[in-house]
Write a protein that holds these residues in place. Structure first.
Motif, PDB file in Angstrom:
ATOM      1  N   ILE A  15     -11.047  -1.835   0.211  1.00 38.30           N
ATOM      2  CA  ILE A  15     -11.098  -2.980   1.102  1.00 38.30           C
ATOM      3  C   ILE A  15      -9.680  -3.405   1.410  1.00 38.30           C
ATOM      4  CG2 ILE A  15     -11.818  -5.363   1.377  1.00 38.30           C
ATOM      5  CD1 ILE A  15     -14.073  -3.388   1.433  1.00 38.30           C
ATOM      6  N   LEU A  16      -9.425  -3.465   2.687  1.00 39.35           N
ATOM      7  CA  LEU A  16      -8.087  -3.796   3.135  1.00 39.35           C
ATOM      8  C   LEU A  16      -7.779  -5.251   2.834  1.00 39.35           C
ATOM      9  CD1 LEU A  16      -5.787  -2.399   4.531  1.00 39.35           C
ATOM     10  CD2 LEU A  16      -6.672  -3.266   6.684  1.00 39.35           C
ATOM     11  N   ALA A  17      -6.707  -5.476   2.095  1.00 38.24           N
ATOM     12  CA  ALA A  17      -6.262  -6.832   1.801  1.00 38.24           C
ATOM     13  C   ALA A  17      -4.995  -7.089   2.589  1.00 38.24           C
ATOM     14  CB  ALA A  17      -6.018  -7.004   0.306  1.00 38.24           C
ATOM     15  N   PHE A 207       2.297  -3.439   3.311  1.00 40.93           N
ATOM     16  CA  PHE A 207       0.845  -3.523   3.352  1.00 40.93           C
ATOM     17  C   PHE A 207       0.323  -3.664   1.922  1.00 40.93           C
ATOM     18  CE2 PHE A 207       1.872  -0.866   7.082  1.00 40.93           C
ATOM     19  CZ  PHE A 207       1.246  -1.594   8.083  1.00 40.93           C
ATOM     20  N   SER A 208      -0.787  -4.333   1.754  1.00 44.99           N
ATOM     21  CA  SER A 208      -1.425  -4.457   0.443  1.00 44.99           C
ATOM     22  C   SER A 208      -2.886  -4.038   0.577  1.00 44.99           C
ATOM     23  CB  SER A 208      -1.342  -5.895  -0.076  1.00 44.99           C
ATOM     24  OG  SER A 208      -1.925  -6.001  -1.359  1.00 44.99           O
ATOM     25  N   VAL A 209      -3.271  -3.003  -0.158  1.00 41.85           N
ATOM     26  CA  VAL A 209      -4.617  -2.451  -0.054  1.00 41.85           C
ATOM     27  C   VAL A 209      -5.328  -2.601  -1.388  1.00 41.85           C
ATOM     28  CG1 VAL A 209      -5.988  -0.415   0.514  1.00 41.85           C
ATOM     29  CG2 VAL A 209      -3.789  -0.795   1.643  1.00 41.85           C
ATOM     30  N   GLY A 210      -6.529  -3.174  -1.345  1.00 40.57           N
ATOM     31  CA  GLY A 210      -7.315  -3.340  -2.560  1.00 40.57           C
ATOM     32  C   GLY A 210      -8.116  -2.097  -2.881  1.00 40.57           C
ATOM     33  N   VAL A 211      -8.208  -1.777  -4.162  1.00 48.46           N
ATOM     34  CA  VAL A 211      -8.984  -0.623  -4.626  1.00 48.46           C
ATOM     35  C   VAL A 211     -10.268  -1.134  -5.255  1.00 48.46           C
ATOM     36  CG1 VAL A 211      -8.954   1.497  -5.982  1.00 48.46           C
ATOM     37  CG2 VAL A 211      -6.814   0.556  -5.097  1.00 48.46           C
ATOM     38  N   ALA A 212     -11.413  -0.684  -4.715  1.00 45.13           N
ATOM     39  CA  ALA A 212     -12.709  -1.222  -5.104  1.00 45.13           C
ATOM     40  C   ALA A 212     -13.044  -0.963  -6.565  1.00 45.13           C
ATOM     41  CB  ALA A 212     -13.800  -0.646  -4.213  1.00 45.13           C
ATOM     42  N   GLY A 219     -15.600  -6.156  -5.072  1.00 42.93           N
ATOM     43  CA  GLY A 219     -14.421  -6.660  -5.772  1.00 42.93           C
ATOM     44  C   GLY A 219     -13.391  -5.564  -5.916  1.00 42.93           C
ATOM     45  N   TYR A 220     -12.175  -5.951  -6.317  1.00 45.24           N
ATOM     46  CA  TYR A 220     -11.069  -4.999  -6.368  1.00 45.24           C
ATOM     47  C   TYR A 220     -10.357  -5.123  -7.703  1.00 45.24           C
ATOM     48  CZ  TYR A 220     -12.138  -6.899  -1.824  1.00 45.24           C
ATOM     49  OH  TYR A 220     -12.815  -7.423  -0.764  1.00 45.24           O
ATOM     50  N   PHE A 221     -10.238  -3.994  -8.412  1.00 47.10           N
ATOM     51  CA  PHE A 221      -9.593  -4.059  -9.719  1.00 47.10           C
ATOM     52  C   PHE A 221      -8.079  -4.086  -9.610  1.00 47.10           C
ATOM     53  CE2 PHE A 221     -10.319   0.661  -9.404  1.00 47.10           C
ATOM     54  CZ  PHE A 221      -8.992   1.078  -9.467  1.00 47.10           C
ATOM     55  N   GLY A 222      -7.553  -3.821  -8.425  1.00 51.99           N
ATOM     56  CA  GLY A 222      -6.112  -3.864  -8.252  1.00 51.99           C
ATOM     57  C   GLY A 222      -5.723  -3.705  -6.806  1.00 51.99           C
ATOM     58  N   TYR A 223      -4.433  -3.871  -6.556  1.00 49.57           N
ATOM     59  CA  TYR A 223      -3.884  -3.774  -5.204  1.00 49.57           C
ATOM     60  C   TYR A 223      -2.649  -2.888  -5.217  1.00 49.57           C
ATOM     61  CZ  TYR A 223      -6.962  -7.654  -4.109  1.00 49.57           C
ATOM     62  OH  TYR A 223      -8.067  -8.437  -3.919  1.00 49.57           O
ATOM     63  N   LEU A 224      -2.514  -2.107  -4.170  1.00 43.96           N
ATOM     64  CA  LEU A 224      -1.365  -1.227  -4.040  1.00 43.96           C
ATOM     65  C   LEU A 224      -0.562  -1.633  -2.819  1.00 43.96           C
ATOM     66  CD1 LEU A 224       0.004   1.319  -5.226  1.00 43.96           C
ATOM     67  CD2 LEU A 224      -1.285   2.657  -3.558  1.00 43.96           C
ATOM     68  N   THR A 324      -0.656  -3.552  -8.680  1.00 40.89           N
ATOM     69  CA  THR A 324      -0.880  -4.812  -9.388  1.00 40.89           C
ATOM     70  C   THR A 324      -2.338  -4.883  -9.835  1.00 40.89           C
ATOM     71  OG1 THR A 324       0.780  -5.955  -8.043  1.00 40.89           O
ATOM     72  CG2 THR A 324      -0.792  -7.326  -9.251  1.00 40.89           C
ATOM     73  N   LEU A 325      -2.544  -5.049 -11.129  1.00 41.71           N
ATOM     74  CA  LEU A 325      -3.890  -5.166 -11.676  1.00 41.71           C
ATOM     75  C   LEU A 325      -4.422  -6.566 -11.397  1.00 41.71           C
ATOM     76  CD1 LEU A 325      -5.978  -3.538 -13.383  1.00 41.71           C
ATOM     77  CD2 LEU A 325      -5.043  -4.728 -15.394  1.00 41.71           C
ATOM     78  N   SER A 326      -5.659  -6.650 -10.924  1.00 37.78           N
ATOM     79  CA  SER A 326      -6.258  -7.942 -10.609  1.00 37.78           C
ATOM     80  C   SER A 326      -6.529  -8.741 -11.879  1.00 37.78           C
ATOM     81  CB  SER A 326      -7.568  -7.755  -9.849  1.00 37.78           C
ATOM     82  OG  SER A 326      -7.360  -7.116  -8.614  1.00 37.78           O
ATOM     83  N   ASP A 327      -6.523 -10.048 -11.763  1.00 41.90           N
ATOM     84  CA  ASP A 327      -6.847 -10.925 -12.890  1.00 41.90           C
ATOM     85  C   ASP A 327      -8.268 -10.646 -13.376  1.00 41.90           C
ATOM     86  OD1 ASP A 327      -4.377 -12.121 -12.620  1.00 41.90           O
ATOM     87  OD2 ASP A 327      -5.130 -13.822 -11.451  1.00 41.90           O
ATOM     88  N   GLY A 328      -8.438 -10.693 -14.680  1.00 40.58           N
ATOM     89  CA  GLY A 328      -9.756 -10.509 -15.266  1.00 40.58           C
ATOM     90  C   GLY A 328     -10.080  -9.093 -15.677  1.00 40.58           C
ATOM     91  N   TYR A 329      -9.169  -8.149 -15.398  1.00 35.48           N
ATOM     92  CA  TYR A 329      -9.389  -6.748 -15.768  1.00 35.48           C
ATOM     93  C   TYR A 329      -8.492  -6.376 -16.939  1.00 35.48           C
ATOM     94  CZ  TYR A 329     -12.139  -6.082 -11.544  1.00 35.48           C
ATOM     95  OH  TYR A 329     -13.105  -6.171 -10.579  1.00 35.48           O
ATOM     96  N   ASP A 330      -9.117  -5.811 -17.965  1.00 32.35           N
ATOM     97  CA  ASP A 330      -8.382  -5.448 -19.173  1.00 32.35           C
ATOM     98  C   ASP A 330      -8.281  -3.927 -19.272  1.00 32.35           C
ATOM     99  OD1 ASP A 330      -7.038  -5.745 -21.556  1.00 32.35           O
ATOM    100  OD2 ASP A 330      -8.865  -5.850 -22.768  1.00 32.35           O
TER     101      ASP A 330
END
Length: 347
Positions: A15-17, A207-212, A219-224, A324-330
Protein backbone atom coordinates in the motif's frame (compact mmCIF):
# COMPACT_ATOMS: atom_id res chain seq x y z
CA UNK A 1 -14.27 -25.80 2.75
CA UNK A 2 -13.33 -22.24 3.60
CA UNK A 3 -12.02 -20.20 0.72
CA UNK A 4 -10.81 -16.68 0.25
CA UNK A 5 -9.61 -14.77 -2.78
CA UNK A 6 -8.53 -11.16 -2.47
CA UNK A 7 -9.08 -10.45 -6.19
CA UNK A 8 -8.83 -6.77 -6.89
CA UNK A 9 -7.71 -6.21 -3.32
CA UNK A 10 -4.33 -7.70 -4.16
CA UNK A 11 -3.50 -4.06 -4.82
CA UNK A 12 -3.11 -3.93 -1.05
CA UNK A 13 -0.07 -6.25 -1.09
CA UNK A 14 1.97 -3.08 -1.08
CA UNK A 15 0.00 0.00 0.00
CA UNK A 16 1.44 3.24 -1.14
CA UNK A 17 2.10 5.59 1.75
CA UNK A 18 3.01 8.48 -0.52
CA UNK A 19 1.61 11.96 -0.05
CA UNK A 20 3.04 14.18 -2.76
CA UNK A 21 3.12 17.83 -1.71
CA UNK A 22 2.26 20.55 -4.20
CA UNK A 23 5.08 22.25 -6.03
CA UNK A 24 4.77 25.72 -7.53
CA UNK A 25 0.98 25.36 -7.31
CA UNK A 26 0.92 22.10 -9.28
CA UNK A 27 -1.46 19.39 -8.09
CA UNK A 28 -1.18 15.75 -9.18
CA UNK A 29 -3.54 14.17 -11.65
CA UNK A 30 -4.78 10.72 -10.66
CA UNK A 31 -6.96 7.89 -11.89
CA UNK A 32 -8.08 4.46 -10.66
CA UNK A 33 -9.18 1.59 -12.86
CA UNK A 34 -9.49 -2.18 -13.09
CA UNK A 35 -6.98 -4.03 -15.27
CA UNK A 36 -5.01 -7.28 -15.20
CA UNK A 37 -7.57 -8.67 -12.75
CA UNK A 38 -6.73 -6.12 -10.07
CA UNK A 39 -7.36 -2.57 -8.97
CA UNK A 40 -4.78 -0.07 -10.20
CA UNK A 41 -4.14 3.61 -9.53
CA UNK A 42 -1.85 6.18 -11.09
CA UNK A 43 -0.78 9.59 -9.79
CA UNK A 44 1.20 11.90 -12.04
CA UNK A 45 2.86 15.26 -11.40
CA UNK A 46 3.51 17.59 -14.31
CA UNK A 47 3.78 16.70 -17.97
CA UNK A 48 1.04 16.29 -20.55
CA UNK A 49 -2.54 16.60 -19.35
CA UNK A 50 -3.59 13.24 -20.82
CA UNK A 51 -0.87 11.13 -19.20
CA UNK A 52 -3.23 9.24 -16.87
CA UNK A 53 -5.39 8.23 -19.82
CA UNK A 54 -2.36 7.18 -21.86
CA UNK A 55 -1.05 5.05 -19.00
CA UNK A 56 -4.40 3.32 -18.59
CA UNK A 57 -4.73 2.66 -22.33
CA UNK A 58 -1.25 1.14 -22.45
CA UNK A 59 -1.93 -1.15 -19.50
CA UNK A 60 -5.32 -2.19 -20.88
CA UNK A 61 -3.71 -2.94 -24.24
CA UNK A 62 -1.19 -5.24 -22.58
CA UNK A 63 -3.94 -6.92 -20.58
CA UNK A 64 -5.84 -7.65 -23.78
CA UNK A 65 -2.79 -9.37 -25.26
CA UNK A 66 -1.53 -11.25 -22.19
CA UNK A 67 -4.64 -12.40 -20.30
CA UNK A 68 -4.59 -16.20 -20.30
CA UNK A 69 -8.38 -16.42 -19.85
CA UNK A 70 -9.36 -13.96 -22.61
CA UNK A 71 -10.26 -15.88 -25.78
CA UNK A 72 -9.02 -13.00 -27.93
CA UNK A 73 -5.58 -12.70 -26.32
CA UNK A 74 -2.29 -13.90 -27.76
CA UNK A 75 -1.62 -16.05 -24.71
CA UNK A 76 -5.02 -17.77 -24.86
CA UNK A 77 -4.59 -18.54 -28.56
CA UNK A 78 -1.10 -19.90 -27.99
CA UNK A 79 -2.30 -22.14 -25.16
CA UNK A 80 -5.29 -23.42 -27.11
CA UNK A 81 -3.56 -24.01 -30.45
CA UNK A 82 -0.04 -24.85 -29.32
CA UNK A 83 1.32 -22.34 -31.84
CA UNK A 84 0.65 -18.68 -32.54
CA UNK A 85 2.00 -15.61 -34.23
CA UNK A 86 1.89 -13.01 -31.47
CA UNK A 87 2.17 -9.23 -31.22
CA UNK A 88 5.44 -7.45 -30.65
CA UNK A 89 4.51 -6.81 -27.02
CA UNK A 90 3.70 -10.46 -26.37
CA UNK A 91 6.87 -11.63 -28.10
CA UNK A 92 8.89 -9.15 -26.03
CA UNK A 93 7.47 -10.17 -22.66
CA UNK A 94 7.72 -13.87 -23.53
CA UNK A 95 11.37 -13.41 -24.44
CA UNK A 96 12.03 -11.57 -21.19
CA UNK A 97 10.14 -14.19 -19.16
CA UNK A 98 12.09 -17.06 -20.73
CA UNK A 99 15.38 -15.26 -20.08
CA UNK A 100 14.46 -14.62 -16.43
CA UNK A 101 13.32 -18.22 -16.08
CA UNK A 102 16.71 -19.41 -17.26
CA UNK A 103 18.44 -17.15 -14.73
CA UNK A 104 16.11 -18.17 -11.89
CA UNK A 105 15.80 -21.87 -12.76
CA UNK A 106 14.14 -23.84 -11.26
CA UNK A 107 12.22 -21.37 -9.07
CA UNK A 108 10.44 -19.43 -11.85
CA UNK A 109 8.65 -21.02 -14.78
CA UNK A 110 5.82 -19.58 -16.89
CA UNK A 111 4.58 -23.07 -17.86
CA UNK A 112 3.22 -23.75 -14.36
CA UNK A 113 -0.24 -22.69 -15.58
CA UNK A 114 -1.82 -26.20 -15.91
CA UNK A 115 -0.88 -26.90 -12.30
CA UNK A 116 -2.37 -23.58 -11.14
CA UNK A 117 -5.59 -24.51 -12.97
CA UNK A 118 -5.59 -28.02 -11.48
CA UNK A 119 -5.55 -26.61 -7.95
CA UNK A 120 -8.51 -24.37 -8.83
CA UNK A 121 -6.77 -21.02 -8.44
CA UNK A 122 -8.05 -19.85 -11.83
CA UNK A 123 -11.69 -20.91 -11.46
CA UNK A 124 -12.21 -20.85 -7.71
CA UNK A 125 -13.16 -24.55 -7.76
CA UNK A 126 -10.48 -25.56 -5.29
CA UNK A 127 -9.18 -29.10 -4.98
CA UNK A 128 -6.04 -30.96 -3.88
CA UNK A 129 -4.56 -33.11 -6.66
CA UNK A 130 -3.25 -36.50 -5.58
CA UNK A 131 0.42 -37.46 -5.79
CA UNK A 132 0.13 -39.16 -9.19
CA UNK A 133 -1.56 -36.11 -10.71
CA UNK A 134 1.06 -33.80 -9.22
CA UNK A 135 3.86 -35.87 -10.74
CA UNK A 136 2.22 -35.67 -14.16
CA UNK A 137 1.67 -31.92 -13.80
CA UNK A 138 5.26 -31.31 -12.67
CA UNK A 139 6.58 -33.29 -15.65
CA UNK A 140 4.90 -30.78 -17.99
CA UNK A 141 6.39 -27.71 -16.27
CA UNK A 142 9.36 -26.93 -18.49
CA UNK A 143 9.58 -23.63 -20.33
CA UNK A 144 12.76 -24.75 -22.08
CA UNK A 145 10.32 -26.66 -24.29
CA UNK A 146 8.83 -23.40 -25.58
CA UNK A 147 10.07 -22.87 -29.13
CA UNK A 148 10.53 -19.41 -30.61
CA UNK A 149 11.01 -18.11 -34.13
CA UNK A 150 10.82 -14.33 -34.10
CA UNK A 151 7.15 -13.63 -33.21
CA UNK A 152 6.03 -17.25 -33.62
CA UNK A 153 5.89 -19.39 -30.47
CA UNK A 154 5.21 -23.12 -30.23
CA UNK A 155 4.26 -25.22 -27.19
CA UNK A 156 4.48 -29.02 -26.84
CA UNK A 157 1.25 -30.89 -26.16
CA UNK A 158 0.02 -30.37 -22.60
CA UNK A 159 2.20 -27.29 -21.99
CA UNK A 160 0.51 -23.94 -21.31
CA UNK A 161 1.86 -20.58 -20.24
CA UNK A 162 0.75 -17.81 -17.92
CA UNK A 163 2.49 -14.43 -17.67
CA UNK A 164 0.69 -13.27 -14.53
CA UNK A 165 3.87 -13.40 -12.47
CA UNK A 166 5.59 -10.85 -14.69
CA UNK A 167 2.85 -8.90 -16.52
CA UNK A 168 2.41 -6.05 -14.02
CA UNK A 169 6.16 -5.52 -13.79
CA UNK A 170 6.39 -5.47 -17.57
CA UNK A 171 3.57 -2.93 -17.65
CA UNK A 172 5.50 -0.77 -15.19
CA UNK A 173 8.48 -0.81 -17.56
CA UNK A 174 6.28 0.21 -20.48
CA UNK A 175 4.73 3.04 -18.47
CA UNK A 176 8.20 4.42 -17.82
CA UNK A 177 8.56 5.28 -21.52
CA UNK A 178 5.18 7.01 -21.55
CA UNK A 179 6.08 9.11 -18.53
CA UNK A 180 9.33 10.17 -20.17
CA UNK A 181 7.66 11.01 -23.47
CA UNK A 182 4.96 12.94 -21.63
CA UNK A 183 7.51 14.99 -19.65
CA UNK A 184 6.18 13.91 -16.25
CA UNK A 185 8.05 15.35 -13.28
CA UNK A 186 7.08 12.53 -10.93
CA UNK A 187 4.64 9.65 -10.76
CA UNK A 188 3.48 6.85 -8.50
CA UNK A 189 1.83 3.87 -10.18
CA UNK A 190 0.21 1.17 -8.05
CA UNK A 191 -0.31 -1.65 -10.52
CA UNK A 192 -2.04 -4.09 -8.22
CA UNK A 193 0.75 -4.23 -5.67
CA UNK A 194 3.61 -3.71 -8.11
CA UNK A 195 4.66 -0.14 -7.39
CA UNK A 196 6.40 2.04 -9.97
CA UNK A 197 8.12 5.16 -8.58
CA UNK A 198 9.13 7.69 -11.21
CA UNK A 199 11.10 10.92 -10.92
CA UNK A 200 11.41 12.90 -7.71
CA UNK A 201 8.70 14.06 -5.35
CA UNK A 202 7.96 17.76 -5.77
CA UNK A 203 8.76 18.43 -2.12
CA UNK A 204 12.19 16.82 -2.50
CA UNK A 205 11.47 14.02 -0.01
CA UNK A 206 11.85 10.32 -0.70
CA UNK A 207 8.90 8.15 -1.59
CA UNK A 208 7.62 6.03 1.31
CA UNK A 209 6.02 2.68 0.51
CA UNK A 210 4.27 0.50 3.07
CA UNK A 211 4.78 -3.27 3.05
CA UNK A 212 1.60 -5.19 3.84
CA UNK A 213 1.29 -7.35 6.93
CA UNK A 214 0.44 -10.89 5.71
CA UNK A 215 -1.85 -11.35 8.72
CA UNK A 216 -3.61 -8.08 7.99
CA UNK A 217 -3.07 -6.86 4.40
CA UNK A 218 -4.80 -3.59 5.30
CA UNK A 219 -1.95 -2.89 7.73
CA UNK A 220 1.76 -2.42 7.14
CA UNK A 221 4.57 -3.91 9.19
CA UNK A 222 7.03 -1.36 7.87
CA UNK A 223 7.85 1.36 5.38
CA UNK A 224 10.64 1.67 2.87
CA UNK A 225 11.95 5.05 1.77
CA UNK A 226 13.28 5.07 -1.77
CA UNK A 227 14.08 7.48 -4.57
CA UNK A 228 12.70 5.41 -7.44
CA UNK A 229 12.47 1.97 -8.99
CA UNK A 230 9.88 -0.77 -8.88
CA UNK A 231 8.72 -2.64 -5.79
CA UNK A 232 6.94 -5.97 -6.03
CA UNK A 233 5.72 -8.32 -3.33
CA UNK A 234 4.71 -11.98 -3.37
CA UNK A 235 2.94 -13.61 -0.46
CA UNK A 236 0.79 -16.59 0.33
CA UNK A 237 -1.94 -14.28 1.60
CA UNK A 238 -2.66 -13.00 -1.93
CA UNK A 239 -4.71 -16.05 -2.94
CA UNK A 240 -5.32 -19.21 -0.96
CA UNK A 241 -7.90 -21.68 0.25
CA UNK A 242 -8.30 -23.66 3.46
CA UNK A 243 -9.32 -27.33 3.46
CA UNK A 244 -9.46 -29.72 6.40
CA UNK A 245 -7.46 -27.35 8.57
CA UNK A 246 -4.65 -26.85 6.05
CA UNK A 247 -3.93 -23.75 3.98
CA UNK A 248 -2.92 -23.98 0.33
CA UNK A 249 -1.42 -20.89 -1.31
CA UNK A 250 -1.37 -20.02 -5.01
CA UNK A 251 2.42 -19.85 -5.32
CA UNK A 252 3.47 -23.24 -6.65
CA UNK A 253 6.90 -24.84 -6.73
CA UNK A 254 7.61 -25.73 -10.39
CA UNK A 255 9.52 -28.81 -9.25
CA UNK A 256 6.54 -30.34 -7.44
CA UNK A 257 3.47 -28.52 -8.89
CA UNK A 258 2.38 -28.05 -5.26
CA UNK A 259 2.03 -24.93 -3.09
CA UNK A 260 5.24 -23.69 -1.52
CA UNK A 261 5.81 -24.54 2.15
CA UNK A 262 9.21 -23.26 3.26
CA UNK A 263 8.71 -20.87 6.16
CA UNK A 264 8.54 -17.70 4.04
CA UNK A 265 5.50 -15.44 4.45
CA UNK A 266 6.28 -12.66 2.00
CA UNK A 267 9.04 -11.40 -0.29
CA UNK A 268 9.39 -7.78 -1.38
CA UNK A 269 11.81 -6.82 -4.16
CA UNK A 270 13.16 -3.39 -5.08
CA UNK A 271 15.02 -2.92 -8.36
CA UNK A 272 15.07 -0.76 -11.47
CA UNK A 273 13.60 -3.40 -13.80
CA UNK A 274 9.88 -4.04 -13.29
CA UNK A 275 9.85 -7.39 -15.09
CA UNK A 276 12.73 -8.61 -12.96
CA UNK A 277 11.12 -7.30 -9.75
CA UNK A 278 7.95 -9.31 -10.38
CA UNK A 279 9.82 -12.48 -11.36
CA UNK A 280 12.26 -12.21 -8.46
CA UNK A 281 9.52 -11.78 -5.85
CA UNK A 282 7.96 -15.07 -6.98
CA UNK A 283 11.25 -16.91 -7.47
CA UNK A 284 12.75 -15.95 -4.11
CA UNK A 285 9.53 -16.97 -2.38
CA UNK A 286 9.84 -20.39 -4.02
CA UNK A 287 13.56 -20.62 -3.23
CA UNK A 288 13.13 -20.04 0.49
CA UNK A 289 15.36 -17.93 2.70
CA UNK A 290 18.70 -19.73 2.36
CA UNK A 291 18.65 -20.14 -1.42
CA UNK A 292 17.26 -16.62 -1.87
CA UNK A 293 20.10 -15.20 0.19
CA UNK A 294 22.67 -17.21 -1.74
CA UNK A 295 21.20 -15.99 -5.04
CA UNK A 296 21.34 -12.37 -3.90
CA UNK A 297 24.96 -12.66 -2.81
CA UNK A 298 25.87 -13.76 -6.34
CA UNK A 299 23.50 -11.32 -8.11
CA UNK A 300 23.43 -8.18 -5.91
CA UNK A 301 21.65 -5.99 -8.45
CA UNK A 302 18.41 -5.82 -6.45
CA UNK A 303 17.28 -5.59 -2.84
CA UNK A 304 14.79 -7.63 -0.85
CA UNK A 305 12.77 -7.82 2.34
CA UNK A 306 11.86 -11.37 3.38
CA UNK A 307 9.45 -12.06 6.25
CA UNK A 308 9.54 -15.57 7.73
CA UNK A 309 7.01 -17.57 9.71
CA UNK A 310 8.93 -16.95 12.94
CA UNK A 311 8.65 -13.14 12.64
CA UNK A 312 12.16 -12.54 11.34
CA UNK A 313 12.81 -9.89 8.71
CA UNK A 314 15.80 -10.32 6.41
CA UNK A 315 16.72 -7.09 4.65
CA UNK A 316 19.56 -6.58 2.19
CA UNK A 317 22.21 -4.12 3.28
CA UNK A 318 21.48 -1.72 0.41
CA UNK A 319 18.10 -0.74 1.88
CA UNK A 320 18.67 -1.59 5.54
CA UNK A 321 18.90 2.05 6.63
CA UNK A 322 15.86 2.99 4.53
CA UNK A 323 13.46 0.61 6.28
CA UNK A 324 11.36 1.61 9.28
CA UNK A 325 9.51 -0.99 11.34
CA UNK A 326 5.97 0.06 12.23
CA UNK A 327 4.98 0.55 15.87
CA UNK A 328 3.58 -2.54 17.53
CA UNK A 329 5.69 -5.07 15.61
CA UNK A 330 8.28 -7.09 17.49
CA UNK A 331 10.11 -8.54 14.50
CA UNK A 332 13.78 -9.49 14.63
CA UNK A 333 15.57 -7.71 11.79
CA UNK A 334 18.66 -9.20 10.19
CA UNK A 335 20.87 -7.60 7.59
CA UNK A 336 21.79 -9.62 4.52
CA UNK A 337 25.19 -8.63 3.21
CA UNK A 338 26.63 -9.38 -0.20
CA UNK A 339 29.70 -11.30 0.86
CA UNK A 340 28.96 -12.36 4.43
CA UNK A 341 26.25 -14.08 6.42
CA UNK A 342 23.35 -12.32 8.10
CA UNK A 343 23.97 -10.16 11.16
CA UNK A 344 21.38 -9.65 13.92
CA UNK A 345 20.25 -6.04 14.27
CA UNK A 346 17.12 -6.50 16.32
CA UNK A 347 14.94 -3.44 16.76
Amino acid sequence: MKKRITGALCALILILAVILSSCAGTEPRSASFQSMDTLMSVKVYGGDSDLCDRLQRRIDSLDAQLNATDENSDVYQLNQNGKADVSGDTADILTRALRLSKELDPAFDITVYPAVKAWGFCSGDYRVPDDDELKKLAAKIDDTAVKTDKNTFTLPEGVMIDLGAIAKGYAADQCDAILKEGHAAAAVLNLGGTIKLYGKKPDGKLFSVGVADPDNPAGYFGYLSCEGGVMATSGGYERFFDLDGKRYIHILDPATAAPVENGVRSVTILCDDGSAADALSTALFVMGLDKATAYYQIHPDFDFIILTDNDELYITEGIMDDFTLSDGYDFTIKSVEIATAQTDTSR
